[in-house]
Design an enzyme around this catalytic site. Sequence first.
Site, PDB file in Angstrom:
ATOM      1  N   ARG A   1       0.828  -1.221   0.000  1.00  0.00           N
ATOM      2  CA  ARG A   1       0.000   0.000   0.000  1.00  0.00           C
ATOM      3  C   ARG A   1       0.858   1.264   0.000  1.00  0.00           C
ATOM      4  O   ARG A   1       0.471   2.268  -0.585  1.00  0.00           O
ATOM      5  CB  ARG A   1      -0.943  -0.012   1.198  1.00  0.00           C
ATOM      6  CG  ARG A   1      -2.051  -1.014   0.987  1.00  0.00           C
ATOM      7  CD  ARG A   1      -3.055  -0.969   2.098  1.00  0.00           C
ATOM      8  NE  ARG A   1      -4.245  -1.710   1.721  1.00  0.00           N
ATOM      9  CZ  ARG A   1      -5.045  -2.316   2.578  1.00  0.00           C
ATOM     10  NH1 ARG A   1      -4.786  -2.262   3.858  1.00  0.00           N
ATOM     11  NH2 ARG A   1      -6.101  -2.959   2.158  1.00  0.00           N
TER      12      ARG A   1
ATOM     13  N   GLY B   1     -13.348  -3.978   0.118  1.00  0.00           N
ATOM     14  CA  GLY B   1     -14.730  -3.504   0.101  1.00  0.00           C
ATOM     15  C   GLY B   1     -14.965  -2.454  -0.980  1.00  0.00           C
ATOM     16  O   GLY B   1     -15.991  -2.471  -1.667  1.00  0.00           O
TER      17      GLY B   1
ATOM     18  N   GLY C   1      -8.650  -8.236  -2.405  1.00  0.00           N
ATOM     19  CA  GLY C   1      -8.854  -9.344  -1.480  1.00  0.00           C
ATOM     20  C   GLY C   1      -8.195 -10.626  -1.935  1.00  0.00           C
ATOM     21  O   GLY C   1      -7.055 -10.615  -2.424  1.00  0.00           O
TER      22      GLY C   1
ATOM     23  N   LYS D   1     -19.634 -16.613  -0.220  1.00  0.00           N
ATOM     24  CA  LYS D   1     -21.071 -16.384  -0.069  1.00  0.00           C
ATOM     25  C   LYS D   1     -21.698 -15.619  -1.230  1.00  0.00           C
ATOM     26  O   LYS D   1     -21.132 -14.635  -1.699  1.00  0.00           O
ATOM     27  CB  LYS D   1     -21.309 -15.563   1.196  1.00  0.00           C
ATOM     28  CG  LYS D   1     -20.949 -16.280   2.467  1.00  0.00           C
ATOM     29  CD  LYS D   1     -21.267 -15.360   3.612  1.00  0.00           C
ATOM     30  CE  LYS D   1     -20.946 -15.984   4.946  1.00  0.00           C
ATOM     31  NZ  LYS D   1     -21.002 -14.968   5.992  1.00  0.00           N
TER      32      LYS D   1
HETATM   33  P1  AMP Z   1     -14.584 -14.235  -0.413  1.00  0.00           P
HETATM   34  O1  AMP Z   1     -13.921 -13.492   0.725  1.00  0.00           O
HETATM   35  O2  AMP Z   1     -16.046 -14.174  -0.399  1.00  0.00           O
HETATM   36  O3  AMP Z   1     -13.956 -13.899  -1.745  1.00  0.00           O
HETATM   37  O4  AMP Z   1     -14.307 -15.760  -0.142  1.00  0.00           O
HETATM   38  C1  AMP Z   1     -13.015 -16.274  -0.123  1.00  0.00           C
HETATM   39  C2  AMP Z   1     -13.030 -17.504   0.706  1.00  0.00           C
HETATM   40  O5  AMP Z   1     -13.979 -18.404   0.194  1.00  0.00           O
HETATM   41  C3  AMP Z   1     -11.706 -18.203   0.696  1.00  0.00           C
HETATM   42  O6  AMP Z   1     -11.181 -18.188   1.999  1.00  0.00           O
HETATM   43  C4  AMP Z   1     -12.042 -19.611   0.253  1.00  0.00           C
HETATM   44  O7  AMP Z   1     -11.392 -20.601   1.002  1.00  0.00           O
HETATM   45  C5  AMP Z   1     -13.530 -19.694   0.494  1.00  0.00           C
HETATM   46  N1  AMP Z   1     -14.150 -20.703  -0.359  1.00  0.00           N
HETATM   47  C6  AMP Z   1     -14.174 -20.722  -1.692  1.00  0.00           C
HETATM   48  N2  AMP Z   1     -14.785 -21.855  -2.132  1.00  0.00           N
HETATM   49  C7  AMP Z   1     -15.146 -22.538  -1.038  1.00  0.00           C
HETATM   50  C8  AMP Z   1     -15.812 -23.774  -0.839  1.00  0.00           C
HETATM   51  N3  AMP Z   1     -16.189 -24.504  -1.882  1.00  0.00           N
HETATM   52  N4  AMP Z   1     -16.053 -24.169   0.424  1.00  0.00           N
HETATM   53  C9  AMP Z   1     -15.653 -23.417   1.452  1.00  0.00           C
HETATM   54  N5  AMP Z   1     -15.019 -22.244   1.339  1.00  0.00           N
HETATM   55  C10 AMP Z   1     -14.768 -21.807   0.098  1.00  0.00           C
END
Ligand code: AMP
Length: 399
Positions: free
Chosen positions: A37, A379, A356, A206
């Site tokens: 950063r 974010g 991220g 999610k």
């Molecule tokens: P995000 O912060 O929403 O981009 O999510 C990233 C996180 O989602 C990472 O830590 C991944 O390990 C998790 N992730 C991705 N696919 C899966 C899955 N099939 N089951 C559990 N966690 C997952």
Amino acid sequence: MAKKTVADLDVSGKRVLVRVDFNVPLDDSQNVTDDLRIRMALPTIQSILERGGRVILMSHLGRPKGEIVASLSLKPAADKLAELLGHDVAFATDTVGNDAAAKVAALQDGQVLVLENLRFNPGEDRKSDNSVKEPFAETLASFADVYVNDAFGTCHRTDSSMYLVPLKMAGKPRVAGVLLLKEIRYLADTISNPDRPFVAIVGGAKVSDKINVIRNLLTVCDKVLIGGAMAYTFELARGNKVGKSLVEPDKIELARELMASAGDKLELPVDTHCGDDFSADCNKVVVTAGQIPDDFEGLDIGPETAKRYAGLVSSAKTVVWNGPMGVCEMPPFDAGTRIVAEAIANSGATSIIGGGDSAAAIQQLGFADKVTHISTGGGASLEMLEGKKFEAVELLDEE
Ligand code: AMP
């Protein structure tokens, strides 16, 4: 969104207040463990210094909640900046107090001053009372002739240094820094006017976190490829079997609506790499999507999906990627993410990587130099991909 930038201004002899994002990780001995950063802010700082400006830098670090927390001082970041610039950097032990005022007054052309962590003062918090925010913002605004916003990672917030301070500097130049301009160029401008085919890849844990990103991208993309655990909520919405995969049952209706409105623009995985436990040495099986056995969970897209997604990415002219395809921290469930990342790197497309996990993945895989833009925001980058307008950016001068 054509914002005026610091390069458009004559900064010689001027005091330039620059909001940067020096929210860097520190270890227990107060060493900066990742200076990305700070490095990203160098072009703006150097551009002002080279032209004889006086640079006053302000940033937050962590969440001290309006109180002085010694372990969250910006001093280590100021020292790191001095090292990277090869140039002395002065440091004020407060933000709007006597030390800051004295050091601002003493600042000469071509010199840099870093103020202490903005969040040590409750006046920075957008939720604080006006009686607390106003004097804080007024003092900061009085320090300078020019305001520069180069803190993309905080741009979705209206903390005082992002919003109230530039409001109080109305009539003086209020412009975008080099980094902010680059983020806007790719995350907003390119996306609203892309070379086609335009393919987006959205993954992660999610659906609820990314629903508005998916919605917005469906309005501009030719294809939106879904990966990560969020795919299982879509499968559940189709009435299929997801075993013990991570799902959001309360988002089924939303998933149904999205599938219905998106038509064939939305691509879901065709196969799934599953494990009988959330661990690298679990028993593994690849199954057709939506056919996950009861005692297994989906942990990555399967090889057919990875191949299909890589093919779609290869023929794209613009690619946006946000969120891993599986549990990328836990091999072998990193395979889908790796294959998609490699396809993006080799695509020749204008490639934009949201902040991220996907930004970290592309760097760890060594593809950082082969993509067009890696966003520094988490974010903020998601909200810009949602098509949101940021008040902190809107108020900056137009070209
Ligand atoms: P995000 O912060 O929403 O981009 O999510 C990233 C996180 O989602 C990472 O830590 C991944 O390990 C998790 N992730 C991705 N696919 C899966 C899955 N099939 N089951 C559990 N966690 C997952």
